[in-house]
Design a protein around this motif. Structure first.
Motif, PDB file in Angstrom:
ATOM      1  N   ALA A 272      -3.481  -2.091   7.740  1.00  0.00           N
ATOM      2  CA  ALA A 272      -4.452  -0.490   7.295  1.00  0.00           C
ATOM      3  C   ALA A 272      -3.943   0.059   8.023  1.00  0.00           C
ATOM      4  O   ALA A 272      -3.590   1.044   7.829  1.00  0.00           O
ATOM      5  CB  ALA A 272      -5.521  -0.826   6.743  1.00  0.00           C
ATOM      6  N   ARG A 273      -4.284  -0.432   9.767  1.00  0.00           N
ATOM      7  CA  ARG A 273      -3.663   0.607  10.850  1.00  0.00           C
ATOM      8  C   ARG A 273      -2.239   1.083  10.970  1.00  0.00           C
ATOM      9  O   ARG A 273      -2.071   2.636  11.092  1.00  0.00           O
ATOM     10  CB  ARG A 273      -3.995   0.214  11.933  1.00  0.00           C
TER      11      ARG A 273
ATOM     12  N   ALA B 296      -8.846   8.835   3.609  1.00  0.00           N
ATOM     13  CA  ALA B 296      -9.853   8.130   3.032  1.00  0.00           C
ATOM     14  C   ALA B 296     -10.201   6.811   2.561  1.00  0.00           C
ATOM     15  O   ALA B 296     -11.282   6.473   2.409  1.00  0.00           O
ATOM     16  CB  ALA B 296     -10.401   9.010   1.709  1.00  0.00           C
ATOM     17  N   THR B 297      -8.862   6.280   3.208  1.00  0.00           N
ATOM     18  CA  THR B 297      -9.297   4.942   2.745  1.00  0.00           C
ATOM     19  C   THR B 297      -8.831   4.005   3.019  1.00  0.00           C
ATOM     20  O   THR B 297      -8.668   2.808   2.810  1.00  0.00           O
ATOM     21  CB  THR B 297      -7.358   4.986   1.010  1.00  0.00           C
ATOM     22  N   TYR B 298      -8.875   4.194   4.360  1.00  0.00           N
ATOM     23  CA  TYR B 298      -8.694   3.309   5.287  1.00  0.00           C
ATOM     24  C   TYR B 298      -9.495   2.141   5.177  1.00  0.00           C
ATOM     25  O   TYR B 298      -9.653   1.149   5.734  1.00  0.00           O
ATOM     26  CB  TYR B 298      -8.276   4.438   7.153  1.00  0.00           C
ATOM     27  N   ALA B 299     -11.514   3.109   5.109  1.00  0.00           N
ATOM     28  CA  ALA B 299     -12.260   1.898   5.187  1.00  0.00           C
ATOM     29  C   ALA B 299     -11.532   0.708   4.006  1.00  0.00           C
ATOM     30  O   ALA B 299     -12.245  -0.208   3.858  1.00  0.00           O
ATOM     31  CB  ALA B 299     -13.184   2.788   5.452  1.00  0.00           C
ATOM     32  N   SER B 300     -11.093   1.020   3.096  1.00  0.00           N
ATOM     33  CA  SER B 300     -11.087   0.294   1.640  1.00  0.00           C
ATOM     34  C   SER B 300     -10.189  -0.777   2.204  1.00  0.00           C
ATOM     35  O   SER B 300     -10.099  -2.330   1.806  1.00  0.00           O
ATOM     36  CB  SER B 300     -11.044   0.434   0.707  1.00  0.00           C
ATOM     37  N   LEU B 301      -9.190  -0.052   2.420  1.00  0.00           N
ATOM     38  CA  LEU B 301      -7.924  -1.037   2.900  1.00  0.00           C
ATOM     39  C   LEU B 301      -7.890  -2.100   4.190  1.00  0.00           C
ATOM     40  O   LEU B 301      -7.368  -3.453   4.570  1.00  0.00           O
ATOM     41  CB  LEU B 301      -6.836   0.034   3.321  1.00  0.00           C
ATOM     42  N   ALA B 302      -8.616  -1.759   5.446  1.00  0.00           N
ATOM     43  CA  ALA B 302      -9.174  -2.296   6.458  1.00  0.00           C
ATOM     44  C   ALA B 302      -9.234  -3.698   6.370  1.00  0.00           C
ATOM     45  O   ALA B 302      -9.521  -4.597   6.944  1.00  0.00           O
ATOM     46  CB  ALA B 302      -9.966  -1.320   7.828  1.00  0.00           C
ATOM     47  N   ALA B 303     -10.800  -3.362   5.182  1.00  0.00           N
ATOM     48  CA  ALA B 303     -11.558  -4.638   4.779  1.00  0.00           C
ATOM     49  C   ALA B 303     -10.538  -5.751   4.091  1.00  0.00           C
ATOM     50  O   ALA B 303     -10.638  -7.218   4.048  1.00  0.00           O
ATOM     51  CB  ALA B 303     -12.097  -4.247   3.364  1.00  0.00           C
TER      52      ALA B 303
ATOM     53  N   ALA C  57      -1.876  -0.267  -0.424  1.00  0.00           N
ATOM     54  CA  ALA C  57      -2.656   0.336  -1.197  1.00  0.00           C
ATOM     55  C   ALA C  57      -2.432  -0.843  -2.248  1.00  0.00           C
ATOM     56  O   ALA C  57      -3.329  -0.590  -3.108  1.00  0.00           O
ATOM     57  CB  ALA C  57      -2.342   1.597  -1.402  1.00  0.00           C
ATOM     58  N   LEU C  58      -1.806  -1.481  -3.180  1.00  0.00           N
ATOM     59  CA  LEU C  58      -2.097  -2.754  -4.021  1.00  0.00           C
ATOM     60  C   LEU C  58      -3.083  -3.217  -3.863  1.00  0.00           C
ATOM     61  O   LEU C  58      -3.664  -4.119  -4.876  1.00  0.00           O
ATOM     62  CB  LEU C  58      -0.394  -3.347  -4.123  1.00  0.00           C
ATOM     63  N   ARG C  59      -3.973  -3.253  -2.585  1.00  0.00           N
ATOM     64  CA  ARG C  59      -4.355  -4.417  -1.984  1.00  0.00           C
ATOM     65  C   ARG C  59      -6.108  -3.551  -2.837  1.00  0.00           C
ATOM     66  O   ARG C  59      -6.681  -4.094  -2.406  1.00  0.00           O
ATOM     67  CB  ARG C  59      -4.636  -4.703  -0.911  1.00  0.00           C
TER      68      ARG C  59
END
Length: 183
Positions: A60-61, A47-54, A115-117
């Motif tokens: 993120a991958r 669920a956090t992938y989209a936010s991390l990919a930004a 995820a600190l990002r």
């Protein structure tokens, strides 16, 4: 709605991990508790992938992919152990479970630091997850840093790490439920 369910799964999984510190869990329910944990971890990380990919698609991958693979491996090992009544311990199965455990602690730590990002209050969970997962490694039996017969400082350190890991997934699960809309 799906994202909110993923966040709830993370909260339930993290709380399940912490429950062992508060109540005595019957052996039969331990498998259920760990299953909920693994499912929650995988749900929150996806669920956090989209936010991390930004903030960096490649990072993120790798972070999300490793968490999904390592925790699915841990889940599969737990299911196989329960279904075939194979105890986790000495032997080939125990060695495979050790490597699965090491993989999920390292993957969780990497994910926490990546995820600190996410920013905001998600950083609290991410930092707890990153540090806690590394500390938890010190309690792995095959590393022989601690045992029930020979108490060392690594026993309490590993327990603090496990607790931080559970707390990290709870905070990130809550962030997925409510916080990311404001971030």
């Amino acid at each position: 709605m799906t994202t909110r369910l993923a966040g709830i799964a993370g909260v339930v999984g993290g709380a399940g991990l912490l429950a062992a510190f508060v109540i005595d869990i019957p052996p039969g329910l331990n498998d259920v508790r760990l299953t909920l944990f693994f499912v929650g971890v995988m749900a929150v990380s996806a669920a956090t992938y989209a936010s991390l990919a930004a903030t960096g698609r490649g990072v993120a991958r790798v972070a999300v992919g490793l968490v999904l693979i390592a925790n699915a491996w841990g889940l599969a090992m737990g299911i196989i152990s329960a279904a075939l009544s194979i105890p986790v311990g000495p032997g080939t199965f125990g060695l495979a479970y050790f490597w699965a455990g090491l993989a999920w602690w390292v993957a969780d730590a990497l994910f926490g630091f990546v995820a600190l990002r996410l920013g905001g209050w998600a950083r609290v969970g991410a930092l707890a997850l990153g540090i806690g997962s590394l500390l938890a490694i010190t309690g792995m039996d095959r590393l022989e840093l601690t045992s029930s017969q020979h108490h060392t400082i690594f026993g309490p350190i590993a327990l603090v790490g496990i607790a931080l890991n559970g707390l990290g997934w709870i905070v990130l699960g809550l962030w997925v439920c409510v916080g990311r809309r404001r971030a």
